[in-house]
Design an enzyme around this catalytic site. Structure first.
Site, PDB file in Angstrom:
ATOM      1  CG  ASN A 288      11.499  -7.613 -36.458  1.00 55.87           C
ATOM      2  OD1 ASN A 288      12.064  -7.127 -37.744  1.00 55.87           O
ATOM      3  ND2 ASN A 288      11.660  -8.227 -35.535  1.00 55.87           N
ATOM      4  CG  ASP A 289      11.284 -13.559 -38.901  1.00 51.97           C
ATOM      5  OD1 ASP A 289      12.777 -14.155 -38.810  1.00 51.97           O
ATOM      6  OD2 ASP A 289      10.453 -14.084 -37.893  1.00 51.97           O
TER       7      ASP A 289
ATOM      8  NE  ARG B 160       8.847 -10.306 -30.927  1.00 56.15           N
ATOM      9  CZ  ARG B 160       9.389  -9.438 -30.788  1.00 56.15           C
ATOM     10  NH1 ARG B 160       9.317  -8.267 -29.585  1.00 56.15           N
ATOM     11  NH2 ARG B 160       9.483  -8.776 -32.349  1.00 56.15           N
TER      12      ARG B 160
ATOM     13  NE  ARG C  37       5.360 -14.096 -32.124  1.00 57.91           N
ATOM     14  CZ  ARG C  37       6.235 -14.199 -32.771  1.00 57.91           C
ATOM     15  NH1 ARG C  37       6.699 -13.149 -33.789  1.00 57.91           N
ATOM     16  NH2 ARG C  37       7.307 -13.503 -31.462  1.00 57.91           N
TER      17      ARG C  37
ATOM     18  CG  HIS D 274      -1.811  -0.729   1.067  1.00 57.68           C
ATOM     19  ND1 HIS D 274      -2.776  -1.168   1.494  1.00 57.68           N
ATOM     20  CD2 HIS D 274      -2.799  -1.221  -0.470  1.00 57.68           C
ATOM     21  CE1 HIS D 274      -3.885  -1.905   0.903  1.00 57.68           C
ATOM     22  NE2 HIS D 274      -3.745  -1.886  -0.186  1.00 57.68           N
TER      23      HIS D 274
ATOM     24  NE  ARG E 169      15.175 -12.068 -37.003  1.00 57.81           N
ATOM     25  CZ  ARG E 169      13.662 -12.008 -36.265  1.00 57.81           C
ATOM     26  NH1 ARG E 169      12.869 -12.340 -37.037  1.00 57.81           N
ATOM     27  NH2 ARG E 169      13.359 -11.245 -34.980  1.00 57.81           N
TER      28      ARG E 169
END
Ligand code: PEP
Ligand code: MG
Length: 552
Positions: free
Chosen positions: A453-454, A295, A331, A188, A464
């Site tokens: 990204n992919d 993710r 995801r 608290h 990558r």
């Protein structure tokens, strides 16, 4: 200079003089009394005054902060009136013939102990409420009005722990921060510190030494660090950090609650990418419109066994509850490639980025996949959940996914567990294959999220993870934006929305392009939310759109 690390409570920085606060029970002696009636009288009078004080704190908190913070004081009133607590105090006074304040102190210790031994963190925190109420009672018995120190304006108070009333009271007296050796992010004292915007560091796990009293101190509530007797360089660095933080906060207050809309009225959603549940506070602080990519595979990493359905359910539930009505896109696990899970004993692959990762691994291990789906569907009744699937390359995969979803729903129904049956289903577009059949895929799902990204990795044939070819990992390659445009057009022609959640989404130099081709949502790291939102309000798309589209 001494540097100590704990948990930061309110993300700001304050500078002040350290004042070490002594514990409440210091100076209370055990005194044998003959006139127990007089002690009982003292107790009853103190109880009435304490009750009045708590009620006025309740009213004040209700007006200033709202019901949830005011409820802390409603709980205190209940504790003060608790019959077991009172009977224990009365028993000590009457039967052991001891003074009233000592009787309260002993009862307080006994009851705090009970809470401290409970398993639930929330219940353990209630020990602090018992201490708070008891401290107030003792002050009333001793005729002290409130917990006032001498001149404490601009001080940073250090203590073992503080009660919520002490935090409110010390704030009124101009205290600039707290350093507590105990407590937690959800105690608290921490909750009230946050509401009162007082930078604090809690759970230091060590008491500050008396010789630190009156030393200069810096409390960095952003990183949870305390600097005692800071050197010149630290003072300069911290002043700079504070100025940057203030600037961010001003920006936030000018954008808070507003839609992300360009000068000529084009709207876009700005969501956040979340890698772990701990990042949720930063997401909320930056006023994100939702979570565009959670993710979930990070829940499976850095441990020795698979997370159970219950464990996952609690985490998903916690996230969606915190996000309220805002969209949370979970995801399903994208394990494989660089995200290795040793306990699964997966066979070594020569080219893991092109191997058994993402949805392919889920199809190889259906029980892992169905367990995760069950956990997500169970959490769906607590907020606004969507599910998306990584590494899709075909319509057949989408059909297969739907079978697993059906199986998960059947299992939950058989177990009599409630779930929301129409959770929106989306897929990640992160392979060239999915880009070129996005017209057909769009007919099968509710939304797309483009993983640049992919998409860059697989389109340019640049690993990558490989430092040797990293200089060629060019997300700005013309082919990428052309593919994004194709996906957006196909999605819109089929009536579904499309977002971008790869790192390119937070590239400010690309925002105008995303707006021109009609991307509906950008999902960025929490720290990019504000700058992305600000940039959007400064753009006039109609002036530049034709030129941008011509060059894609
Ligand atoms: C992507 O590929 O762009 C993406 C967002 O997913 P991840 O980075 O987790 O592979
Ligand atoms: Mg990806």
């Amino acid at each position: 200079m001494i540097v100590l690390k704990g948990i930061g409570v309110f993300s700001d920085i304050s500078f002040g003089t350290l004042l070490i606060k002594t514990d409440i029970n210091e100076g209370i002696s055990k005194i044998h009394v003959n006139d127990t009636e007089q002690e009982l009288q003292k107790y009853y009078l103190a109880k009435n005054s304490a009750c009045e004080q708590i009620r006025s704190l309740y009213e004040e908190a209700l007006q200033k902060f709202g019901t949830s913070e005011a409820d802390i004081f409603a709980t205190h009133e209940m504790m003060l009136k608790d019959k077991d607590f009172e009977n224990t105090v009365l028993d000590i006074i009457k039967n052991q013939k001891l003074n009233a304040e000592y009787a309260v102190l002993q009862t307080s210790k006994q009851f705090s102990e009970i809470f401290l031994n409970m398993n639930d963190e929330y219940m353990r925190e209630r020990a602090n409420d018992v201490k708070d109420v008891s401290c107030r009672l003792i002050n009333c018995i001793q005729g002290k009005k409130e917990i006032r120190e001498k001149n404490i304006e601009n001080c940073i108070i250090s203590a073992t722990d503080l009660t919520p009333s002490e935090v409110s009271e010390l704030h009124k007296q101009g205290v600039k921060g707290f350093v507590l050796s105990e407590g937690s992010a959800c105690s608290h004292a921490s909750i009230i510190s946050k509401v009162l915007k007082i930078p604090s560091v809690v759970a230091l796990r060590e008491q500050l030494k008396p010789e630190y009293n009156n030393q200069k101190v810096i409390v960095d509530g952003i990183s949870g660090i305390v600097y005692i007797d800071p050197d010149e360089i630290t003072i300069r660095e911290m002043s700079k950090k504070k100025a940057q933080n203030d600037e961010q906060k001003n920006l936030l207050s000018s954008l808070k609650g507003k839609e992300n809309i360009t000068k000529d009225g084009i709207k876009i959603n700005i969501f956040a990418n979340l890698n772990s549940p701990e990042e949720i506070d930063e997401v909320l602080q930056n006023d994100s419109g939702g979570i565009g990519l959670f993710r979930s595979e990070f829940l499976y990493l850095n441990r020795n066994s698979l997370p159970t359905e219950d464990e996952q359910f609690e985490i998903y539930k916690g996230i969606v509850r915190k996000m309220g009505s805002k969209k949370v896109i979970i995801r399903t696990i994208d394990i494989g490639s660089d995200k290795r899970v040793n306990y699964l004993n997966l066979s070594k692959e020569i080219n893991p980025a092109m191997g058994c990762r993402g949805i392919r691994l889920c199809f190889e291990h259906p029980e892992i996949f169905i367990t995760q789906l069950c956990a997500i569907y169970r959490a769906s009744v607590f907020g606004n959940i969507s599910i998306m699937f990584p590494m899709i390359i075909s319509l057949e995969e989408v059909a297969e996914i739907k079978k697993y979803i059906k199986e998960a729903k059947n299992r939950l129904s058989e177990r009599g567990i409630e779930f929301f049956p129409n959770v929106p289903i989306g897929i990640m577009i992160e392979t060239p294959a999915s880009v070129f059949i996005s017209d057909e895929l769009a007919k099968e799902v509710d939304f797309f999220s483009i993983g640049t990204n992919d998409l860059t990795q697989y389109s340019l044939a640049i690993d990558r993870q490989n430092g040797k070819v990293n200089h060629m990992f060019n997300m700005h390659h013309k082919s990428i934006m052309r593919m994004i445009k194709m996906v957006v057009d196909n999605a819109h022609q089929n009536g579904i929305w499309v977002g971008v959640c790869g790192e390119l989404a937070s590239d400010e130099s690309f925002i105008e392009k995303f707006l021109s081709i009609g991307v509906d949502e950008l999902s960025v790291s929490p720290s990019y939310i504000l700058s992305t939102r600000k940039k959007i309000t400064e753009i006039n798309i109609s002036e530049i759109k034709d030129n941008i589209l011509k060059n894609i």
